[in-house]
Design an enzyme around this catalytic site. Sequence first.
Site, PDB file in Angstrom:
ATOM      1  N   HIS A  99      -5.759 -15.483 -22.151  1.00  0.00           N
ATOM      2  CA  HIS A  99      -5.631 -16.966 -22.200  1.00  0.00           C
ATOM      3  C   HIS A  99      -5.438 -17.188 -23.707  1.00  0.00           C
ATOM      4  CE1 HIS A  99      -8.377 -20.098 -20.505  1.00  0.00           C
ATOM      5  NE2 HIS A  99      -7.268 -20.620 -20.837  1.00  0.00           N
ATOM      6  N   ASP A 122     -13.392 -22.136 -17.100  1.00  0.00           N
ATOM      7  CA  ASP A 122     -13.548 -20.815 -17.617  1.00  0.00           C
ATOM      8  C   ASP A 122     -14.828 -20.267 -17.651  1.00  0.00           C
ATOM      9  OD1 ASP A 122     -13.170 -18.506 -19.433  1.00  0.00           O
ATOM     10  OD2 ASP A 122     -11.462 -19.284 -20.216  1.00  0.00           O
ATOM     11  N   HIS A 124     -15.900 -18.459 -19.931  1.00  0.00           N
ATOM     12  CA  HIS A 124     -16.294 -18.452 -21.342  1.00  0.00           C
ATOM     13  C   HIS A 124     -15.649 -19.665 -21.915  1.00  0.00           C
ATOM     14  CE1 HIS A 124     -15.326 -14.331 -19.510  1.00  0.00           C
ATOM     15  NE2 HIS A 124     -16.363 -13.986 -20.210  1.00  0.00           N
ATOM     16  N   ASP A 126     -14.196 -19.610 -25.134  1.00  0.00           N
ATOM     17  CA  ASP A 126     -12.739 -19.581 -25.870  1.00  0.00           C
ATOM     18  C   ASP A 126     -12.986 -20.315 -27.206  1.00  0.00           C
ATOM     19  OD1 ASP A 126     -12.370 -17.590 -23.727  1.00  0.00           O
ATOM     20  OD2 ASP A 126     -10.850 -19.011 -22.915  1.00  0.00           O
ATOM     21  N   HIS A 139      -7.714 -13.717 -27.266  1.00  0.00           N
ATOM     22  CA  HIS A 139      -7.916 -14.813 -26.099  1.00  0.00           C
ATOM     23  C   HIS A 139      -9.296 -15.297 -26.092  1.00  0.00           C
ATOM     24  CE1 HIS A 139     -10.047 -11.441 -23.164  1.00  0.00           C
ATOM     25  NE2 HIS A 139     -10.676 -11.499 -24.526  1.00  0.00           N
ATOM     26  N   ASP A 226      -8.867 -20.340 -16.076  1.00  0.00           N
ATOM     27  CA  ASP A 226      -8.736 -18.948 -16.157  1.00  0.00           C
ATOM     28  C   ASP A 226      -9.611 -18.277 -14.786  1.00  0.00           C
ATOM     29  OD1 ASP A 226     -10.230 -16.205 -16.728  1.00  0.00           O
ATOM     30  OD2 ASP A 226     -10.117 -16.952 -18.868  1.00  0.00           O
ATOM     31  N   ASP A 228     -11.209 -15.928 -14.209  1.00  0.00           N
ATOM     32  CA  ASP A 228     -12.664 -15.629 -14.355  1.00  0.00           C
ATOM     33  C   ASP A 228     -13.797 -16.857 -14.137  1.00  0.00           C
ATOM     34  OD1 ASP A 228     -13.135 -16.601 -16.849  1.00  0.00           O
ATOM     35  OD2 ASP A 228     -12.877 -14.918 -17.809  1.00  0.00           O
ATOM     36  N   GLU A 271      -5.389 -14.719 -17.086  1.00  0.00           N
ATOM     37  CA  GLU A 271      -6.272 -13.556 -16.796  1.00  0.00           C
ATOM     38  C   GLU A 271      -6.315 -13.017 -15.282  1.00  0.00           C
ATOM     39  OE1 GLU A 271      -7.522 -12.299 -19.462  1.00  0.00           O
ATOM     40  OE2 GLU A 271      -7.853 -13.609 -21.018  1.00  0.00           O
TER      41      GLU A 271
END
Length: 299
Positions: A99, A122, A124, A126, A139, A226, A228, A271
């Site tokens: 990312h 995402d 996360h 980030d 990332h 992303d 994930d 990712e």
Amino acid sequence: MKKTISVIGVPMDLGQGRRGVDMGPSAIRYAGLKERIQRLGYTVKDQGNINVPTAEAHDIDNDSLKYLPEVVQVSQDLSHKVAEVIAKDHFPIILGGDHSIAIGSIAGLATHHKNLGVIWFDAHADFNTSETSPSGNIHGMPLSCTVGIGHEDLTHINGYAKKVKNEHVVIVGARSVDPEERELLKQHGITCFTMHEIDKMGIAKVMEEAIRIAGEGTDGIHLSLDLDSIDPDMCPGVGTPVLGGVTYREGHLAMEMLYQSGKVVSCDLVEVNPILDEGNKTARTAVDLVCSLLGESVM
């Protein structure tokens, strides 16, 4: 949507700690990205890959900002390529890679879209910096860099910081946020719809709000997706999977709503790690989702 799509590969694995994500662009292409998009009536021009240094050929000089010079160079090169395709009135789809590539893609977009909105899909946030990151992996820092927070070499791609205003950034699907990162998000007023809000409000209401925040008064919306963000049952091939994510169907509805908004001007797909995947399932999900973003529907 613009009728010509430019695909840019960025086989970047310098921004994170698990190898294999550099093969993400190839996996997504292999999953039929070009052919599927062409069937929707678009012209697709594959721009090839941005050159990315090999991790083993370089030393880590700073454990708080791993591979900083190399990430900066890739970000600058990607920024130039994105700016080039935007100047041709193409819709860029940037294939990661980790990312950290979003630092360069958004910098390139900002050369033409002076008031860009961003939806960050995402698990996360980030939003770390070298001071807050537990790992030093870049990332985990691209969103903070995009709003001008972090190391100057990362925030000043193209010579200036703050590519996006804080009030036009929305995170969707977060469920793993570091403690100091959480405080930074609150301090800087970043809107974050966690899985709690998605469970409580429903994905449709969350996306209505996300599109409003990122889309009102802006030149358009950049989607940074992303994989994930999607639950690991559908996307096992990611470097940092987190249980309890967005379902496959919720992901499609989110993409369909973004298409219907008419505001999306670009997209990152990041990712995808085929080494960790099951039969290229994650890359196929990425292609399915981006086709919904481009207008594919049941009827």
